[in-house]
Design a protein around this motif. Structure first.
Motif, PDB file in Angstrom:
ATOM      1  N   GLY A  43       0.796  -1.229   0.000  1.00 52.95           N
ATOM      2  CA  GLY A  43       0.000   0.000   0.000  1.00 52.95           C
ATOM      3  C   GLY A  43       0.826   1.275   0.000  1.00 52.95           C
ATOM      4  N   LEU A  44       2.039   1.213   0.571  1.00 50.34           N
ATOM      5  CA  LEU A  44       2.882   2.414   0.650  1.00 50.34           C
ATOM      6  C   LEU A  44       4.018   2.402  -0.358  1.00 50.34           C
ATOM      7  N   SER A  45       4.132   1.316  -1.109  1.00 49.92           N
ATOM      8  CA  SER A  45       5.280   1.261  -2.025  1.00 49.92           C
ATOM      9  C   SER A  45       4.976   2.077  -3.269  1.00 49.92           C
TER      10      SER A  45
ATOM     11  N   HIS B  38      11.893  -5.921  -4.276  1.00 48.20           N
ATOM     12  CA  HIS B  38      11.669  -7.129  -3.477  1.00 48.20           C
ATOM     13  C   HIS B  38      12.010  -6.861  -2.016  1.00 48.20           C
ATOM     14  N   ARG B  39      11.542  -5.722  -1.527  1.00 48.07           N
ATOM     15  CA  ARG B  39      11.791  -5.373  -0.130  1.00 48.07           C
ATOM     16  C   ARG B  39      10.848  -6.158   0.782  1.00 48.07           C
ATOM     17  N   ASP B  40      11.411  -6.824   1.809  1.00 44.96           N
ATOM     18  CA  ASP B  40      10.621  -7.505   2.828  1.00 44.96           C
ATOM     19  C   ASP B  40      10.403  -6.565   4.001  1.00 44.96           C
ATOM     20  N   GLY B  41       9.641  -7.003   4.986  1.00 50.64           N
ATOM     21  CA  GLY B  41       9.405  -6.195   6.185  1.00 50.64           C
ATOM     22  C   GLY B  41       7.929  -5.919   6.350  1.00 50.64           C
ATOM     23  N   PRO B  42       7.580  -4.825   7.054  1.00 52.97           N
ATOM     24  CA  PRO B  42       6.154  -4.496   7.215  1.00 52.97           C
ATOM     25  C   PRO B  42       5.474  -4.495   5.836  1.00 52.97           C
ATOM     26  N   ALA B  43       4.337  -5.180   5.770  1.00 55.61           N
ATOM     27  CA  ALA B  43       3.780  -5.493   4.449  1.00 55.61           C
ATOM     28  C   ALA B  43       3.408  -4.249   3.642  1.00 55.61           C
ATOM     29  N   GLN B  44       2.997  -3.175   4.324  1.00 53.74           N
ATOM     30  CA  GLN B  44       2.616  -1.983   3.546  1.00 53.74           C
ATOM     31  C   GLN B  44       3.819  -1.370   2.836  1.00 53.74           C
ATOM     32  N   ASN B  45       4.991  -1.544   3.386  1.00 54.97           N
ATOM     33  CA  ASN B  45       6.206  -1.001   2.769  1.00 54.97           C
ATOM     34  C   ASN B  45       6.879  -1.992   1.828  1.00 54.97           C
ATOM     35  N   ALA B  46       6.433  -3.218   1.868  1.00 53.58           N
ATOM     36  CA  ALA B  46       7.067  -4.238   1.034  1.00 53.58           C
ATOM     37  C   ALA B  46       6.848  -3.922  -0.441  1.00 53.58           C
TER      38      ALA B  46
HETATM   39  C1  LIG Z   1       7.098   2.906   5.169  1.00 55.43           C
HETATM   40  O1  LIG Z   1       6.830   3.902   4.207  1.00 55.43           O
HETATM   41  C2  LIG Z   1       6.403   5.143   4.779  1.00 55.43           C
HETATM   42  C3  LIG Z   1       5.999   6.052   3.641  1.00 55.43           C
HETATM   43  O2  LIG Z   1       6.945   6.072   2.621  1.00 55.43           O
HETATM   44  C4  LIG Z   1       7.512   5.694   5.650  1.00 55.43           C
HETATM   45  O3  LIG Z   1       7.092   6.895   6.269  1.00 55.43           O
HETATM   46  C5  LIG Z   1       7.874   4.677   6.725  1.00 55.43           C
HETATM   47  O4  LIG Z   1       8.979   5.150   7.482  1.00 55.43           O
HETATM   48  C6  LIG Z   1       8.209   3.350   6.098  1.00 55.43           C
HETATM   49  N1  LIG Z   1       8.421   2.364   7.140  1.00 55.43           N
HETATM   50  C7  LIG Z   1       9.378   1.448   7.079  1.00 55.43           C
HETATM   51  C8  LIG Z   1       9.456   0.496   8.226  1.00 55.43           C
HETATM   52  O5  LIG Z   1      10.148   1.362   6.141  1.00 55.43           O
END
Ligand SMILES: *[C@@H]1O[C@H](CO)[C@@H](O)[C@H](O)[C@H]1NC(C)=O
Length: 271
Positions: free
Chosen positions: A145-147, A152-160
């Motif tokens: 949702g935030l990418s 192929h970044r892992d981690g919190p799913a919204q940032n993946a």
């Molecule tokens: C996830 O993405 C948001 C928006 O780009 C950013 O503010 C946040 O720091 C990111 N979190 C991680 C864990 O990368």
């Protein structure tokens, strides 16, 4: 018309010989659901999957960016679940608000949540997102949702990040979605919540089997304990003490108990 050149036939022979078909009989094909009588705007099936809880079917219309359900008892009467009410897009919320962008991959978990994968274009870059549609049609975005681009970044799913070309599968044994991330040549994993993987209610047979096994186990334990009585003199000492350490810790010690009683108790507990 000239006959085929003999050489051409010779060249074809190995191709014909290569096909080794085993035609297994005993299957029939019927039309389960013909959706042609419905309006052209209606569902065009791209994928169909069973919903385990409801016991019906989920139908993905990729071109129409919509999800439908289909009862086994009325296969000509699909019902809208989410999407399809506006143009293809990327919007969450209730059944009338949710929009998808021509999704081509779908999975259903143990609680009938539907996961839908599609690509999203942000500032000219395509990447993948995973959407979740609850059984009541409410849609959320659970991954990507935030990418803002492929990766192929892992981690919190919204940032993946994912490649724009991927396919989902629900794997109940690990309570996860696995993602065949084609563009990255990887299989990615999205862990689901325990309630998403809640199995259907236990069958009566399962419960009965467990009780029968427990009773058999207790019975066998008692018999072994009774027979073993003859092999251990009352003052056998600490011969089997270490084995029982954990058990005797949990139970208050009874100094009047014989060794065979201890053994019996151990057998019962180990079941
Ligand atoms: C996830 O993405 C948001 C928006 O780009 C950013 O503010 C946040 O720091 C990111 N979190 C991680 C864990 O990368």
């Amino acid at each position: 018309m000239a006959a085929a050149h003999p050489l051409a036939i010779l060249l074809l022979l190995p191709l014909l010989a290569a096909a080794n078909l085993v035609l297994e009989d005993g299957y029939t094909v019927t039309t389960f659901s013909d959706l042609n009588p419905l309006p052209a705007s209606g569902p065009h099936p791209y994928a169909v999957l069973p919903r385990p809880r409801a016991g019906d079917l989920l139908l993905l219309d990729s071109a129409g960016s919509a999800l439908y359900t289909l009862a086994l008892s009325s296969p000509g009467d699909p019902r809208g679940l989410a999407g399809g009410k506006r143009d293809a897009g990327f919007n969450d919320g209730g059944p009338g608000d949710a929009a998808f962008d021509r999704p081509r991959s779908v999975a259903v978990d143990g609680a009938d949540n539907v996961y839908v994968a599609h690509r999203v274009r942000v500032a000219g870059q395509l990447h993948g997102v995973v959407r979740k549609v609850s059984p009541n049609g409410y849609t959320t975005t659970i991954a990507g949702g935030l990418s803002s681009g492929p990766g192929h970044r892992d981690g919190p799913a919204q940032n993946a990040t994912f490649s724009p070309d991927f396919e989902l599968a629900y794997v109940p044994k690990i309570c996860a979605l696995l993602v065949a991330d084609r563009g990255n040549r990887m299989i990615r994993q999205i862990n689901l919540k325990p309630e998403d993987c809640a199995r259907e209610k236990q069958s009566g047979l399962g419960t009965t089997s467990v009780s029968v096994i427990a009773i058999l186990c207790a019975l066998v334990g008692s018999i072994i304990g009774f027979l073993a009585r003859h092999f251990y003199p009352v003052n056998a000492g600490n011969l089997h003490q270490p084995l029982f350490q954990q058990d005797t810790e949990a139970i208050p010690e009874n100094p009047e108990e014989g060794d065979s009683d201890q053994l019996l108790r151990h057998k019962k507990r180990s079941c």
